[in-house]
Design a protein around this motif. Structure first.
Motif, mmCIF file in Angstrom:
data_model
loop_
_atom_site.group_PDB
_atom_site.id
_atom_site.type_symbol
_atom_site.label_atom_id
_atom_site.label_comp_id
_atom_site.label_asym_id
_atom_site.label_seq_id
_atom_site.Cartn_x
_atom_site.Cartn_y
_atom_site.Cartn_z
ATOM 1 N N ARG A 1 -12.326 12.128 1.684
ATOM 2 C CA ARG A 1 -12.925 13.165 0.857
ATOM 3 C C ARG A 1 -12.474 14.549 1.321
ATOM 4 N NH1 ARG A 1 -18.606 10.894 -1.068
ATOM 5 N NH2 ARG A 1 -18.431 8.701 -0.440
ATOM 6 N N ASN A 2 -12.736 15.531 0.461
ATOM 7 C CA ASN A 2 -12.514 16.945 0.788
ATOM 8 C C ASN A 2 -11.064 17.262 1.152
ATOM 9 O OD1 ASN A 2 -15.342 17.430 0.464
ATOM 10 N ND2 ASN A 2 -15.674 16.640 2.536
ATOM 11 N N VAL A 3 -10.141 16.695 0.427
ATOM 12 C CA VAL A 3 -8.728 17.047 0.583
ATOM 13 C C VAL A 3 -8.453 18.206 -0.387
ATOM 14 C CG1 VAL A 3 -6.331 16.258 0.440
ATOM 15 C CG2 VAL A 3 -8.149 14.656 1.119
ATOM 16 N N GLY A 4 -8.068 19.366 0.134
ATOM 17 C CA GLY A 4 -7.940 20.531 -0.740
ATOM 18 C C GLY A 4 -9.287 20.919 -1.292
ATOM 19 N N GLN A 5 -10.257 21.069 -0.418
ATOM 20 C CA GLN A 5 -11.651 21.407 -0.714
ATOM 21 C C GLN A 5 -12.417 20.209 -1.271
ATOM 22 O OE1 GLN A 5 -12.532 25.339 -2.337
ATOM 23 N NE2 GLN A 5 -10.427 25.985 -1.936
ATOM 24 N N GLN A 6 -12.228 19.871 -2.553
ATOM 25 C CA GLN A 6 -13.047 18.808 -3.135
ATOM 26 C C GLN A 6 -12.227 17.611 -3.627
ATOM 27 O OE1 GLN A 6 -17.144 19.544 -4.419
ATOM 28 N NE2 GLN A 6 -16.421 19.187 -2.357
ATOM 29 N N GLY A 7 -10.948 17.557 -3.286
ATOM 30 C CA GLY A 7 -10.125 16.441 -3.725
ATOM 31 C C GLY A 7 -10.490 15.144 -3.033
ATOM 32 N N VAL A 8 -10.229 14.030 -3.711
ATOM 33 C CA VAL A 8 -10.520 12.694 -3.187
ATOM 34 C C VAL A 8 -9.245 11.869 -3.238
ATOM 35 C CG1 VAL A 8 -11.856 10.571 -3.538
ATOM 36 C CG2 VAL A 8 -12.917 12.802 -3.993
ATOM 37 N N VAL A 9 -8.951 11.159 -2.159
ATOM 38 C CA VAL A 9 -7.797 10.261 -2.117
ATOM 39 C C VAL A 9 -8.269 8.883 -1.685
ATOM 40 C CG1 VAL A 9 -5.518 9.774 -1.137
ATOM 41 C CG2 VAL A 9 -6.225 12.154 -1.547
ATOM 42 N N GLY A 10 -8.013 7.881 -2.523
ATOM 43 C CA GLY A 10 -8.294 6.494 -2.176
ATOM 44 C C GLY A 10 -6.998 5.769 -1.899
ATOM 45 N N VAL A 11 -6.984 4.932 -0.862
ATOM 46 C CA VAL A 11 -5.778 4.198 -0.483
ATOM 47 C C VAL A 11 -6.073 2.702 -0.516
ATOM 48 C CG1 VAL A 11 -3.988 3.852 1.253
ATOM 49 C CG2 VAL A 11 -5.067 6.107 1.011
ATOM 50 N N LEU A 12 -5.236 1.967 -1.246
ATOM 51 C CA LEU A 12 -5.350 0.518 -1.349
ATOM 52 C C LEU A 12 -4.034 -0.105 -0.913
ATOM 53 C CD1 LEU A 12 -7.011 -1.962 -2.318
ATOM 54 C CD2 LEU A 12 -5.984 -1.616 -4.585
ATOM 55 N N ARG A 13 -4.108 -0.972 0.083
ATOM 56 C CA ARG A 13 -2.906 -1.614 0.621
ATOM 57 C C ARG A 13 -2.938 -3.106 0.328
ATOM 58 N NH1 ARG A 13 -4.732 2.053 4.440
ATOM 59 N NH2 ARG A 13 -3.277 3.774 4.901
ATOM 60 N N CYS A 14 -1.736 -3.660 0.123
ATOM 61 C CA CYS A 14 -1.624 -5.098 -0.112
ATOM 62 C C CYS A 14 -0.273 -5.572 0.408
ATOM 63 C CB CYS A 14 -1.763 -5.406 -1.602
ATOM 64 S SG CYS A 14 -1.707 -7.170 -1.998
ATOM 65 N N GLY A 15 -0.242 -6.706 1.088
ATOM 66 C CA GLY A 15 1.022 -7.229 1.596
ATOM 67 C C GLY A 15 1.528 -6.433 2.780
ATOM 68 N N ASP A 16 2.821 -6.620 3.066
ATOM 69 C CA ASP A 16 3.412 -5.963 4.231
ATOM 70 C C ASP A 16 4.484 -4.952 3.836
ATOM 71 O OD1 ASP A 16 5.357 -7.631 3.285
ATOM 72 O OD2 ASP A 16 5.598 -8.790 5.140
ATOM 73 N N GLY A 17 4.555 -4.585 2.556
ATOM 74 C CA GLY A 17 5.582 -3.652 2.094
ATOM 75 C C GLY A 17 5.307 -2.227 2.530
ATOM 76 N N SER A 18 6.372 -1.467 2.741
ATOM 77 C CA SER A 18 6.234 -0.072 3.163
ATOM 78 C C SER A 18 6.290 0.897 1.987
ATOM 79 C CB SER A 18 7.347 0.284 4.157
ATOM 80 O OG SER A 18 8.624 0.126 3.546
ATOM 81 N N ALA A 19 6.637 0.416 0.793
ATOM 82 C CA ALA A 19 6.732 1.295 -0.377
ATOM 83 C C ALA A 19 5.340 1.765 -0.794
ATOM 84 C CB ALA A 19 7.406 0.566 -1.528
ATOM 85 N N SER A 20 5.295 2.935 -1.435
ATOM 86 C CA SER A 20 4.010 3.489 -1.844
ATOM 87 C C SER A 20 4.156 4.269 -3.141
ATOM 88 C CB SER A 20 3.449 4.394 -0.750
ATOM 89 O OG SER A 20 4.313 5.504 -0.546
ATOM 90 N N ILE A 21 3.016 4.484 -3.802
ATOM 91 C CA ILE A 21 3.007 5.210 -5.061
ATOM 92 C C ILE A 21 1.725 6.033 -5.125
ATOM 93 C CG2 ILE A 21 1.877 3.345 -6.337
ATOM 94 C CD1 ILE A 21 3.609 4.018 -8.733
ATOM 95 N N GLY A 22 1.803 7.212 -5.723
ATOM 96 C CA GLY A 22 0.630 8.057 -5.914
ATOM 97 C C GLY A 22 0.320 8.198 -7.390
ATOM 98 N N LEU A 23 -0.945 8.007 -7.755
ATOM 99 C CA LEU A 23 -1.407 8.156 -9.137
ATOM 100 C C LEU A 23 -2.453 9.263 -9.150
ATOM 101 C CD1 LEU A 23 -1.955 4.360 -9.948
ATOM 102 C CD2 LEU A 23 0.171 5.676 -10.090
ATOM 103 N N ARG A 24 -2.264 10.267 -9.971
ATOM 104 C CA ARG A 24 -3.142 11.438 -9.935
ATOM 105 C C ARG A 24 -3.935 11.616 -11.219
ATOM 106 N NH1 ARG A 24 -2.866 16.105 -13.421
ATOM 107 N NH2 ARG A 24 -3.237 18.011 -12.253
ATOM 108 N N ALA A 25 -5.226 11.915 -11.077
ATOM 109 C CA ALA A 25 -6.092 12.311 -12.190
ATOM 110 C C ALA A 25 -6.791 13.607 -11.811
ATOM 111 C CB ALA A 25 -7.123 11.231 -12.486
ATOM 112 N N ASP A 26 -7.103 14.444 -12.799
ATOM 113 C CA ASP A 26 -7.826 15.681 -12.543
ATOM 114 C C ASP A 26 -9.309 15.480 -12.848
ATOM 115 O OD1 ASP A 26 -7.056 15.349 -15.211
ATOM 116 O OD2 ASP A 26 -5.815 17.136 -15.232
#
Length: 386
Positions: free
Chosen positions: A48-73
């Motif tokens: 919580r509180n990333v950039g004041q009130q921003g929220v970031v959730g992280v979900l991991r699965c498997g052993d891969g190192s690749a990642s993706i970011g999905l943003r909503a306002d």
């Protein structure tokens, strides 16, 4: 892959809850906590509180190192809602007139589905951003270490579009949306009696020449083929009156363009014009140029990924892969300056259902497209994190 009716019903409930209790700017305690609590209930790791009130959730699965970011306002607008349905705003003078409640609900739906079904190898970052409307939220999250604290290879955004049929998807590689910049020019002359203008320096004449000369920036300083832009003087203010030549004139306005190179040319040309005309007249000036939104520039590879995911979910016939650029602005552009990614538009509907324009007191997000948006997010994750 399809979402079950129960999840779509939940997304509708979440969306209408956020619509009832809109919050603006960075002041989003109820909205941010609602979203963070939902993510945690799905078993997703939350910051919580990333950039004041921003929220970031992280979900991991498997052993891969690749990642993706999905943003909503998450933020609403300072508009008093004129709708009378049950989920109308309970906060006077504030409403979700741009559909950010729907954007957040779609991303929550995708998070819920992916947490239960996995089916990918790597990490998904669900980014919920404050203060998009004022163009400060994305940069605030970036400045607070969004892309250092979280390993994100590419970032994607999605916005609803009234007037585009529901279930239609439109995007383009390169510049999709324009920058938005404001300017203020203060001209200091020498005021006096209107009957004796020769005894002063008339800032109205100087300002009028500047307003006309500003129109040559687009026509004479930018390429007619490669550099679409708009320069508009929108205010002309003086401290004079009917028989008094003013001592000061203030000119304000707005600029739009599609590349940062064009943006720099506009700013430089504008000050050169102001300085030259003021010097010729013997007037003094102050010039301020503030860029609020950068151009939204999609990366080619990520745009192709978005198109493929949208075609898989919505059908090729409902995807426009090379739409015309739009002169509206979006602060997701700040994220695209740091990471490759793609911003796209999803049809909110036409006429009576979903067709009301954004930023209108009678607007409402079309709940029938919640499933389309969530499925697009899930498809994109499963395609990119195989």
């Amino acid at each position: 892959m399809s979402l079950n009716p129960q999840l779509i019903a939940q997304m509708t409930e979440w969306r209408r809850h956020m619509h009832r209790f809109p919050e603006c700017g960075f002041d989003l305690p109820l909205t941010a906590d609602f979203i963070a609590d939902k993510l945690e209930s799905f078993g997703i790791e939350v910051t919580r509180n990333v950039g004041q009130q921003g929220v970031v959730g992280v979900l991991r699965c498997g052993d891969g190192s690749a990642s993706i970011g999905l943003r909503a306002d998450m933020d609403a607008l300072f508009i008093h809602e004129q709708n009378d349905f049950d989920h109308r705003s309970r906060h006077d003078g504030k409403m979700h007139a741009c559909g950010h409640d729907g954007h957040s609900a779609m991303l929550l739906g995708a998070a819920s589905y992916l947490a239960k079904n996995k089916g990918f190898n790597g990490s998904v970052h669900f980014i919920f951003q404050p203060d998009e409307e004022h163009g400060q939220g994305a940069q605030a999250m970036i400045d607070d270490g969004l892309f250092e604290r979280f390993q994100i290879d590419a970032v994607y955004g999605l916005h609803n579009m009234p007037g585009l049929p529901e279930g239609n998807f439109t995007v383009r590689p390169g510049s999709l949306m324009a920058s938005e910049s404001s300017f203020e020019i203060v001209i200091e002359g020498v005021g006096g009696h209107a009957a004796m203008p020769h005894r002063g320096i008339d800032p109205i004449v100087v300002g009028s020449q500047i307003v006309l000369a500003l129109q040559t920036i687009v026509s004479r300083n930018l390429s007619a083929i490669e550099e679409t832009a708009v320069v508009s003087a929108t205010e002309f203010l003086t401290n004079g009156t009917v028989n008094v030549i003013p001592s000061q004139v203030t000119i304000k306005g707005d600029c739009r363009c599609f590349t940062e190179d064009s943006l720099a040319k506009i700013e430089q040309s504008m000050e050169r014009i102001v300085a030259g005309i003021c010097q010729a007249a013997g007037a003094q000036y102050q010039f301020t140029f503030v860029n609020t939104f950068y151009p939204t520039v999609n990366s080619p590879a990520q745009t192709e990924h978005a198109i493929q995911a949208a075609e898989a979910v919505l059908g090729r016939e409902n995807v426009e892969a090379n739409c015309l650029p739009l002169t509206i602005s979006e602060d997701f552009s700040s994220m695209l300056r740091v990471k490759p990614g793609c911003y796209a538009l999803l049809g909110n509907g036409v006429e009576s259902v979903g067709g009301c324009a954004l930023h209108n007191p009678e607007y409402d997000f079309n709940d029938r497209i919640l499933g389309h948006g969530a499925q697009y997010w899930v498809q994109l994750v499963c395609d990119q994190l195989k």
